[in-house]
Design a protein around this motif. Structure first.
Motif, short mmCIF file in Angstrom:
data_model
loop_
_atom_site.label_atom_id
_atom_site.label_comp_id
_atom_site.label_asym_id
_atom_site.label_seq_id
_atom_site.Cartn_x
_atom_site.Cartn_y
_atom_site.Cartn_z
N ILE A 200 -10.38 -1.91 -2.54
CA ILE A 200 -9.17 -1.33 -1.99
C ILE A 200 -9.45 -0.03 -1.25
O ILE A 200 -8.73 0.34 -0.32
CB ILE A 200 -8.13 -1.09 -3.11
CG1 ILE A 200 -7.84 -2.38 -3.84
CG2 ILE A 200 -6.85 -0.51 -2.54
CD1 ILE A 200 -7.28 -3.46 -2.97
N LYS A 201 -10.52 0.64 -1.61
CA LYS A 201 -10.81 1.93 -1.00
C LYS A 201 -11.04 1.81 0.51
O LYS A 201 -10.80 2.75 1.25
CB LYS A 201 -12.04 2.55 -1.66
CG LYS A 201 -11.82 2.89 -3.13
CD LYS A 201 -13.07 3.48 -3.73
CE LYS A 201 -12.88 3.80 -5.22
NZ LYS A 201 -14.09 4.38 -5.82
N GLU B 3 0.82 -1.21 0.00
CA GLU B 3 0.00 0.00 0.00
C GLU B 3 0.86 1.27 0.00
O GLU B 3 0.50 2.28 -0.61
CB GLU B 3 -0.92 0.01 1.23
CG GLU B 3 -2.14 -0.87 1.10
CD GLU B 3 -3.10 -0.70 2.25
OE1 GLU B 3 -4.26 -0.28 2.02
OE2 GLU B 3 -2.70 -0.99 3.40
N ASN C 7 -0.07 3.24 -5.62
CA ASN C 7 -1.33 3.94 -5.37
C ASN C 7 -2.48 2.95 -5.39
O ASN C 7 -2.32 1.79 -5.81
CB ASN C 7 -1.53 5.07 -6.38
CG ASN C 7 -1.51 4.57 -7.82
OD1 ASN C 7 -2.16 3.57 -8.14
ND2 ASN C 7 -0.78 5.25 -8.69
N LYS C 8 -3.64 3.39 -4.97
CA LYS C 8 -4.78 2.48 -4.82
C LYS C 8 -5.23 1.89 -6.15
O LYS C 8 -5.65 0.73 -6.21
CB LYS C 8 -5.94 3.22 -4.16
CG LYS C 8 -5.65 3.59 -2.70
CD LYS C 8 -6.85 4.22 -2.04
CE LYS C 8 -6.57 4.54 -0.56
NZ LYS C 8 -7.73 5.13 0.12
N ASN C 9 -5.15 2.66 -7.23
CA ASN C 9 -5.57 2.13 -8.53
C ASN C 9 -4.66 0.98 -8.97
O ASN C 9 -5.13 -0.03 -9.51
CB ASN C 9 -5.55 3.24 -9.58
CG ASN C 9 -6.63 4.28 -9.32
OD1 ASN C 9 -7.68 3.99 -8.73
ND2 ASN C 9 -6.39 5.52 -9.75
N GLY D 141 -9.41 -0.06 2.38
CA GLY D 141 -8.16 -0.46 3.00
C GLY D 141 -7.93 -1.97 2.91
O GLY D 141 -8.89 -2.75 2.82
N GLN E 87 -5.53 -2.02 -6.87
CA GLN E 87 -6.82 -2.58 -7.28
C GLN E 87 -6.66 -3.40 -8.55
O GLN E 87 -7.19 -4.50 -8.68
CB GLN E 87 -7.83 -1.46 -7.49
CG GLN E 87 -9.26 -1.95 -7.77
CD GLN E 87 -9.90 -2.64 -6.58
OE1 GLN E 87 -10.06 -2.03 -5.53
NE2 GLN E 87 -10.26 -3.90 -6.72
#
Length: 738
Positions: free
Chosen positions: A725-726, A704, A708-710, A728, A713
């Motif tokens: 993923i948003k 993490e 990045n989150k994208n 956590g 994901q």
């Protein structure tokens, strides 16, 4: 007289009027004082010996290179001095040529009269300066073998002779057993095998008709005990020899020879042997077998206190305190019941101490608490008037050790310290047998060392200084050893308090000074140095890693000069590499990698002590991940981390762990710049981690922080994991196979 000359010892026994039958010989020589001190050896021609059931017996007794030989005839032939002259037609030598004179008497079952009673058969004459030597009166000689009419006279009188001998307390079988017992307890090399040889020799003579008595169960017990306490028989062979004799006794008993029926002593000997072999279940089976024999009417086979204690000891050796305590409770039930054995079977101090030791050695949760409960029960029984149970220093030591080993018990250290202080107070009141010993202090020091509590290291150090003070006052049994000093150093290595590392170094230097001055024999070993290195590594202080490296180099020098106690090993190298990884040195990754390469080179040359393990490689990756500085330094550090990670993947004997992936992802995060290249590397590493089933929360956290989150994901979607993923990442959200 040399101790190992068994023949000489038997001669001593003869001079004390112990019957010669016990020696397994068909005749005996009564020697003069001069003869006795010149005896060289006794040798037997076994190929033609009656001892082994053949027709002709030849025995040679060497006296100053002169031989006295007997060929089974009645007369006494004195041959020439040549040791090879064994002809049966040797001419008799004149008696006046010999200073050694002998009297031959029959051994066909008579108990043997005192030597003084035989003196009327001797004529003495003076030779030299007033010396008197016995000469032979051949008319009074009796045959050593049951042949001709002389042996017939021996057969007629042998029963009355034996009865007279027994009436005077000289039963041949008692004498035999006394000699077997002496051999068993002599501590001589090969005593067990010689005891068995003597036993088998007597059996052979009995079968051939030359010996009236034969070995009984006491004889076999003595030989079994000889194997049990023998120092020259390996432990792995002792039980096999004892079991072989045990089976022979049972076979002979089944064939009708009740004199060799296994007794309680036999069972106890076998059970002690089983205990040493760790075969507790078999020991309990023998205990139950004895119980069944007793219940079925064989009152002589009831187990006694030694039997129960042997069974308890067997379970104590296998670290099974529950079963040991179960046997103890069975003992207590019998001793408090109306059973007539209540006076024979006593749950005594030895039984309780053995169970306490079982709890101390078990390292089970609650072992300390249960051991102290048993100790309190012992005190109650003693105060109630039970003289068979009295808490002693052995029991207290076991309870303190039990608490010291109970790491997961919050009150363990406090209870161990409390019991130590209780012993000190009892000792101060004048009970010298309750003074704490070195084991007590060492156990408490170890408990403090492993507790990690604030101030625990200082308390451990105070106890060490207290032991030194007692030793200076004359209590030599409290001289601290290497274990005590190493435990205090280890306590400082686990402490986060300021100055702990320097105190560990001070204790090490104090050890070296005491050893060099000859005050104590306390040579620091590899564990001692490792604890100091660990303490230095934990400080993160400037110069600590360099000092750890110097200690390692000193150890290698001492090892090269022959001190095997300080041989550097994988654990030592790992501690030094970890010290570099924790340091503030800018080129720490290079230093860590250099040590790794040295270990690999030594291992490739055959030095198995230097074999790097997964901890070694993880420590090098950690040193690289913690590197800092400019772009060039970070680039070089990342190269070291990448090369080390690849080596882990490609080396067969290494198995990467979750920490390996966590540390390498940490290196990627701290040593590389953001971009597609970094995302690609981290995605590939995470994919391999999931494939190996090593994903944990630390790995997810590093992922993490890198991507990045994208990106994360997309990675999870590509791997078939449906997770948002948003919200956590959590270890609960990923598949179990990851």
């Amino acid at each position: 007289m040399r101790k190992e000359h068994l023949g000489l010892q038997f001669v001593l026994l003869w001079f004390h009027s112990i019957p010669y039958e016990a020696l397994g010989l068909s005749h005996v020589f009564v020697l003069t004082r001069e003869t006795y001190y010149n005896v060289g050896r006794i040798s037997t021609d076994r190929k033609r010996s009656h001892y082994f059931g053949t027709s002709t017996t030849t025995a040679f007794w060497k006296y100053n290179d002169r031989h006295i030989s007997n060929r089974g005839s009645i007369s006494l032939n004195m041959t020439s001095s040549s040791s090879n002259n064994r002809s049966s037609d040797a001419k008799p030598c004149k008696e006046k040529k010999y200073e050694e004179k002998a009297v031959l008497r029959t051994a066909a079952g008579e108990g043997g009269a005192p030597l003084s009673s035989k003196r009327k058969h001797l004529k003495t004459k003076t030779k030299g300066k007033g010396k008197k030597f016995p000469t032979i009166n051949s008319s009074k000689l009796s045959s050593p073998f049951p042949s001709t009419k002389i042996s017939t006279l021996g057969v007629k009188s042998k029963n009355s002779r034996r009865e007279q001998s027994i009436a005077k307390g000289r039963d041949p079988i008692v004498s035999l057993n006394m000699n077997l017992d002496y051999l068993a307890k002599s501590g001589q090399k090969g005593s067990a095998k010689r005891a068995e040889e003597l036993l088998l020799r007597i059996e052979a003579l009995h079968r051939e008709g030359y010996y009236q008595v034969k070995p009984d169960n006491v004889s076999y017990n003595s030989v079994m005990n000889a194997y049990a306490i023998s120092k020259d028989v390996q432990d792995s062979d002792k039980h096999r020899e004892i079991e072989r004799l045990w089976n022979r006794m049972k076979e002979l008993s089944d064939l009708g020879d009740r004199t060799v029926k296994p007794s309680v002593v036999t069972f106890n000997t076998v059970m002690r042997s089983l205990a040493k072999e760790g075969q507790a279940e078999k020991a309990e089976m023998l205990l139950n077998e004895m119980e069944n024999l007793y219940q079925n009417g064989d009152k002589e086979m009831g187990p006694n206190t030694i039997t129960f204690n042997s069974c308890i000891n067997a379970y104590a050796r296998t670290k099974n305190p529950h079963k040991a305590e179960e046997i103890l409770r069975k003992m207590m039930a019998i001793s408090h019941s109306d059973d007539s054995r209540g006076e024979i079977i006593k749950a005594d101090t030895i039984a309780f101490n053995t169970v306490l030791h079982a709890w101390a050695a078990s390292n089970l949760r609650g072992a300390g608490r249960r051991a102290e409960q048993l100790l309190n029960h012992m005190e109650k029984l003693h105060h109630a008037g039970n003289e068979d149970v009295r808490p002693d220093i052995i029991g207290y030591t076991s309870v303190i050790s039990a608490w010291a080993g109970s790491r997961d018990e919050p009150e363990a250290v406090d209870r161990a310290v409390h019991l130590l202080h209780k012993l000190e107070n009892t000792c101060a009141l004048g009970q010298d047998d309750m003074c704490p010993n070195k084991v007590c202090y060492t156990a408490v020091i170890n408990a403090l060392s492993k507790s990690g509590r604030e101030g625990a290291a200082a308390k451990a150090h105070d106890l060490l200084l207290q032991m030194e003070r007692y030793a200076r006052e004359g209590h030599k049994d409290l001289i601290p050893d290497t274990i005590c000093y190493s435990a205090v150093i280890d306590a400082y290595s686990r402490s986060d308090e300021e100055g702990s590392a320097l105190k560990a170094v001070d204790v090490l230097n104090h050890m070296i000074t005491l050893n060099e001055n000859g005050q104590y024999d306390i040579q620091p070993n590899a564990q001692t140095y490792c604890s100091v290195i660990t303490a230095l590594g934990r400080t993160r202080a400037y110069g600590a890693a360099e000092m750890a490296q110097r200690i390692l180099e000193d150890m290698e020098r001492m090892y090269a000069f022959g001190n095997d106690e300080v041989a550097p090993n994988t654990i030592i190298f790992n501690a030094v590499i970890d010290a570099w990884a924790r340091s503030s040195y800018i080129f720490k990754a290079d230093r860590a990698q250099a040590l790794l390469h040295r270990m690999e080179e030594e291992y490739d040359e055959g030095n198995t002590l230097y074999r790097p393990d997964i901890i070694t490689y993880n420590s090098v990756i950690n040193a690289a991940a913690n590197s800092f500085g400019g772009p060039n330094n970070k680039r070089k550090a990342f190269t070291i981390a990448l090369d080390t990670f690849k080596a882990v993947i490609s080396t067969k004997h290494l198995h990467q762990s979750s920490r390996t992936y966590t540390l390498f992802l940490k290196a990627v995060r701290k040593l590389t710049t953001k971009g597609e290249q970094r995302d690609l590397i981290s995605s590939k590493v995470f994919h391999n981690c999931a494939k190996d089933g090593l994903v944990n929360q630390h790995v997810l956290s590093q992922l993490e922080m890198i991507c990045n989150k994208n990106t994360v994901q997309s990675l999870f979607d590509s791997m078939g994991c449906d997770v948002d993923i948003k919200r956590g990442l959590s270890i609960k959200d990923i598949p179990l196979q990851w």
